[in-house]
Design a protein around this motif. Sequence first.
Motif, PDB file in Angstrom:
ATOM      1  N   THR A 190       0.847  -1.201   0.000  1.00  0.00           N
ATOM      2  CA  THR A 190       0.000   0.000   0.000  1.00  0.00           C
ATOM      3  C   THR A 190       0.887   1.257   0.000  1.00  0.00           C
ATOM      4  OG1 THR A 190      -0.065  -0.157   2.392  1.00  0.00           O
ATOM      5  CG2 THR A 190      -1.931  -1.067   1.204  1.00  0.00           C
ATOM      6  N   GLY A 191       0.302   2.394  -0.346  1.00  0.00           N
ATOM      7  CA  GLY A 191       1.058   3.658  -0.358  1.00  0.00           C
ATOM      8  C   GLY A 191       0.697   4.518  -1.551  1.00  0.00           C
ATOM      9  N   ASN A 192       1.393   5.632  -1.695  1.00  0.00           N
ATOM     10  CA  ASN A 192       1.164   6.550  -2.820  1.00  0.00           C
ATOM     11  C   ASN A 192       2.236   6.334  -3.881  1.00  0.00           C
ATOM     12  OD1 ASN A 192      -1.062   7.847  -1.562  1.00  0.00           O
ATOM     13  ND2 ASN A 192       0.412   8.882  -0.222  1.00  0.00           N
ATOM     14  N   TYR A 193       1.798   6.180  -5.110  1.00  0.00           N
ATOM     15  CA  TYR A 193       2.723   5.875  -6.206  1.00  0.00           C
ATOM     16  C   TYR A 193       2.335   6.640  -7.457  1.00  0.00           C
ATOM     17  CZ  TYR A 193       3.595   1.635  -3.411  1.00  0.00           C
ATOM     18  OH  TYR A 193       3.879   0.766  -2.409  1.00  0.00           O
ATOM     19  N   ARG A 194       3.233   6.552  -8.436  1.00  0.00           N
ATOM     20  CA  ARG A 194       2.889   6.977  -9.791  1.00  0.00           C
ATOM     21  C   ARG A 194       2.710   5.691 -10.592  1.00  0.00           C
ATOM     22  NH1 ARG A 194       1.900  11.304 -11.987  1.00  0.00           N
ATOM     23  NH2 ARG A 194       1.908  11.553 -14.246  1.00  0.00           N
ATOM     24  N   LEU A 195       1.492   5.480 -11.063  1.00  0.00           N
ATOM     25  CA  LEU A 195       1.182   4.265 -11.815  1.00  0.00           C
ATOM     26  C   LEU A 195       1.485   4.495 -13.290  1.00  0.00           C
ATOM     27  CD1 LEU A 195      -0.312   1.436 -12.050  1.00  0.00           C
ATOM     28  CD2 LEU A 195      -2.372   2.770 -12.475  1.00  0.00           C
ATOM     29  N   SER A 196       2.282   3.604 -13.890  1.00  0.00           N
ATOM     30  CA  SER A 196       2.594   3.699 -15.323  1.00  0.00           C
ATOM     31  C   SER A 196       2.192   2.401 -15.999  1.00  0.00           C
ATOM     32  CB  SER A 196       4.088   3.923 -15.548  1.00  0.00           C
ATOM     33  OG  SER A 196       4.533   5.017 -14.804  1.00  0.00           O
ATOM     34  N   ILE A 197       1.516   2.526 -17.134  1.00  0.00           N
ATOM     35  CA  ILE A 197       1.138   1.334 -17.917  1.00  0.00           C
ATOM     36  C   ILE A 197       1.685   1.541 -19.319  1.00  0.00           C
ATOM     37  CG2 ILE A 197      -0.748  -0.164 -18.635  1.00  0.00           C
ATOM     38  CD1 ILE A 197      -2.469   1.570 -16.587  1.00  0.00           C
TER      39      ILE A 197
ATOM     40  N   GLY B 200       9.046   0.304 -28.764  1.00  0.00           N
ATOM     41  CA  GLY B 200       8.496   1.058 -27.633  1.00  0.00           C
ATOM     42  C   GLY B 200       6.993   0.932 -27.541  1.00  0.00           C
ATOM     43  N   PRO B 201       6.407   1.592 -26.526  1.00  0.00           N
ATOM     44  CA  PRO B 201       4.969   1.424 -26.297  1.00  0.00           C
ATOM     45  C   PRO B 201       4.105   2.083 -27.368  1.00  0.00           C
ATOM     46  CG  PRO B 201       5.915   2.989 -24.724  1.00  0.00           C
ATOM     47  CD  PRO B 201       7.057   2.437 -25.493  1.00  0.00           C
ATOM     48  N   THR B 202       3.055   1.408 -27.755  1.00  0.00           N
ATOM     49  CA  THR B 202       2.079   1.997 -28.681  1.00  0.00           C
ATOM     50  C   THR B 202       0.961   2.683 -27.910  1.00  0.00           C
ATOM     51  OG1 THR B 202       1.128  -0.207 -28.810  1.00  0.00           O
ATOM     52  CG2 THR B 202       2.478   0.478 -30.658  1.00  0.00           C
ATOM     53  N   TYR B 203       0.758   2.263 -26.651  1.00  0.00           N
ATOM     54  CA  TYR B 203      -0.195   2.945 -25.765  1.00  0.00           C
ATOM     55  C   TYR B 203       0.472   3.088 -24.401  1.00  0.00           C
ATOM     56  CZ  TYR B 203      -3.585   1.363 -29.242  1.00  0.00           C
ATOM     57  OH  TYR B 203      -4.249   1.123 -30.408  1.00  0.00           O
ATOM     58  N   GLN B 204       0.226   4.199 -23.765  1.00  0.00           N
ATOM     59  CA  GLN B 204       0.737   4.334 -22.402  1.00  0.00           C
ATOM     60  C   GLN B 204      -0.154   5.251 -21.572  1.00  0.00           C
ATOM     61  OE1 GLN B 204       4.619   6.304 -22.048  1.00  0.00           O
ATOM     62  NE2 GLN B 204       4.536   6.618 -24.253  1.00  0.00           N
ATOM     63  N   HIS B 205       0.001   5.096 -20.275  1.00  0.00           N
ATOM     64  CA  HIS B 205      -0.851   5.876 -19.365  1.00  0.00           C
ATOM     65  C   HIS B 205      -0.076   6.051 -18.059  1.00  0.00           C
ATOM     66  CE1 HIS B 205      -4.561   7.147 -17.358  1.00  0.00           C
ATOM     67  NE2 HIS B 205      -4.135   6.436 -16.323  1.00  0.00           N
ATOM     68  N   GLN B 206      -0.213   7.224 -17.488  1.00  0.00           N
ATOM     69  CA  GLN B 206       0.429   7.488 -16.194  1.00  0.00           C
ATOM     70  C   GLN B 206      -0.547   8.257 -15.318  1.00  0.00           C
ATOM     71  OE1 GLN B 206       4.257   9.380 -16.520  1.00  0.00           O
ATOM     72  NE2 GLN B 206       5.248   7.400 -16.803  1.00  0.00           N
ATOM     73  N   GLN B 207      -0.546   7.968 -14.045  1.00  0.00           N
ATOM     74  CA  GLN B 207      -1.368   8.749 -13.114  1.00  0.00           C
ATOM     75  C   GLN B 207      -0.904   8.475 -11.693  1.00  0.00           C
ATOM     76  OE1 GLN B 207      -5.373   6.719 -13.712  1.00  0.00           O
ATOM     77  NE2 GLN B 207      -5.245   6.666 -11.466  1.00  0.00           N
ATOM     78  N   PRO B 208      -1.124   9.413 -10.791  1.00  0.00           N
ATOM     79  CA  PRO B 208      -0.828   9.121  -9.379  1.00  0.00           C
ATOM     80  C   PRO B 208      -1.893   8.170  -8.829  1.00  0.00           C
ATOM     81  CG  PRO B 208      -1.707  11.336  -9.627  1.00  0.00           C
ATOM     82  CD  PRO B 208      -1.590  10.784 -10.992  1.00  0.00           C
ATOM     83  N   ILE B 209      -1.476   7.360  -7.909  1.00  0.00           N
ATOM     84  CA  ILE B 209      -2.436   6.418  -7.329  1.00  0.00           C
ATOM     85  C   ILE B 209      -2.141   6.226  -5.842  1.00  0.00           C
ATOM     86  CG2 ILE B 209      -1.133   4.307  -7.880  1.00  0.00           C
ATOM     87  CD1 ILE B 209      -3.875   3.059  -8.589  1.00  0.00           C
TER      88      ILE B 209
END
Lengths: 521, 167
Positions: free
Chosen positions: B119-126, B136-145
Amino acid sequence: MKFINPIKRGYLALEAWFNISFGPKWNPLYHLGTLTFFFFWVVLVSGIYLFIFFDTSLSGAYASVEYMTHEQWYVGGIMRSLHRYASDAAIVTILLHMFREFALDRYRGFRWFSWVTGVPTLWFVITLGITGYWLVWDELGLYVAVLSSQLMDALPIVAGSMASNFVEGHLTDRFFTLMGFLHLLGQPVLLIFALWIHVKRLAHVEISAPRGLAVGSLLALLALSLAMPATSHPPANLSRVPAVLNLDWFYLNIYPVLDYLTAGETWILTTGITALLMILPWLPPKKTGPAAEVHLDECNGCGQCAVDCPFDAITVQQRTDGARWEYEVVVKNKLCASCGICVGSCHSSNPFRSSRTTLETGIDMPQYPIDKVRSETRKVLSELSGEQRIIVFGCDHAYEVSALKSKDVGVMSFLCTGMIPPTLVEYVLKNGADGVLITGCRNGDCYYRYGNIWMDKRFDEGRKPVLRPRTDRERIAVYRAAVTDGAKLTREIIRFKAHIKALTAADDQVPDSVPIQRVDL
Amino acid sequence: MIGAKRLLLQILNYAVFMGLVGYFSFMPPYARLQPDEAMITLAISHAGERVQECRKMDPAEMAKLPPNMRVATECPRERSPVTVKVLLDKLKVIDRVVTAPGLYNDQGVDIYESVRVPTGNYRLSILMNDNVRIEGPTYQHQQPISLSPAQLVVIQFQDSSGQFRIK
């Protein structure tokens, strides 16, 4: 002295303990199969009741189970607990049943079919339990659903992702209804079919547990249901993960394995264990002796051997040799366990017959033909000396009677005591023996299922061929002893000799016919 | 006397049996997550791009084909594997390469994977790649979580919008 492996020795000690507690008639270890059937009956009856109140929809399932558990605890709650605990108890009896057959070496040779068909039957029972947990649709049901789906997804034959159904917003009633159908109808029908196959090679199949054992088990289940009623976890929530689960380890033990192995590896593990269990009867293989042979010249086609055969290896058909009898019997060699019980069933297995030099009977065992039985009997009788000359008849799967031989105790071991023709007992008493003691597998535990039961009935004149009424039953004793019961059997022989001595001393006062002395171990 | 003794022994045996049944029917409890753990589930159904682009057939090639199989454009069936990486800050929690199923590797890919994470606060990257012709990635997403104990985060992908959906 034969080596007895420690697993067998330990298991026989456990059986002896249960004989003390329950007696041979109700010993649960002698009725593991029927006890499992009894638990299935409890599961079926309680399941039908639960189905009446169960809502098979995704939104209503949990609430309907909660209603039965709490609002209607006095019937619905007890039925739910009985359903759960009887299912668990069935797993215990099935595992004990498997262990028993393994420990007593009753899974190889002619028994391979029952063993091999039993292994998948266990899986059918487990998967039936798994879908049952699914239907409650609590956190445990969701856990079971998701991980079962992950396991299914790992199979190359399953297209798409079944597990994706359990993402919030994707789940529909249709999938849940399918599970309901599987648990309520599909899987039970499959299980009944598997059980039918499992017992297919047996005759005189018993599926009803002794009444006393059934009543005791039901009361015990009821007591457990009242003391620890089965309850649900919180309702399934697709957005949360239950941190702690109270798993039913009898059915759901495979799921925690997925914490350590992938779904594919879990399949390899379970398939490997299943395959190993299924090939166990050939590791190493056990040779079954030669099959029984029919001698049509001595067979009148009465069919008693076919009725008595515990493995359904003998059939009756129209006469083929032109003799005046209507029928003859035929042995299906592949099914024959080589127990010789049919020899004991045949009226022609009579050692008093002396019209020919060689004694022939209607159905005989090539490895120990009736003529050899008679000639050995004569030899054993001729070697006896002393005041109380006793003959002990034993079997090859119980206590080894050769260890009991002495100048006044002659011994003979048969393939099974069910092979002993009643007339042979009369024969030895008329030809020099003062008494006959018959031993063999413990009561309720015949290696060939029905050998000692048929023998008892023949001696009690309740089954053909009977021990003739004129036989002096005071001079016959039955004391059954497993391979580990040597000391008890030796004591019994001493007691029997004293009894014979007393009889001889007061010969004139002995009634003509009194019951055979029979002792339960 | 023997009857009473036997009855007592039977009760004792039933009690042991039912004790065993009752205990293992619920116990010992199984901790799926530790108190400081949450779970991330990746649930994606997506077809990778074709390994080779479609091309127009010239008249000579078309002439060699039976009349009922003559099409202007030939599209090789094989599709690219789908690669997905999920990171919490720099910690890679999921890294999957899934080959397209089917005899000709021409079908859509289904990925379902759950992992336990602290558990905790992170930056989520997909990061997702569905085309072997592109590095390299064709789709990507980032957000705090922010992950709380026992929380379940589901990552999905919507083909129609080309967007990841985090729930």
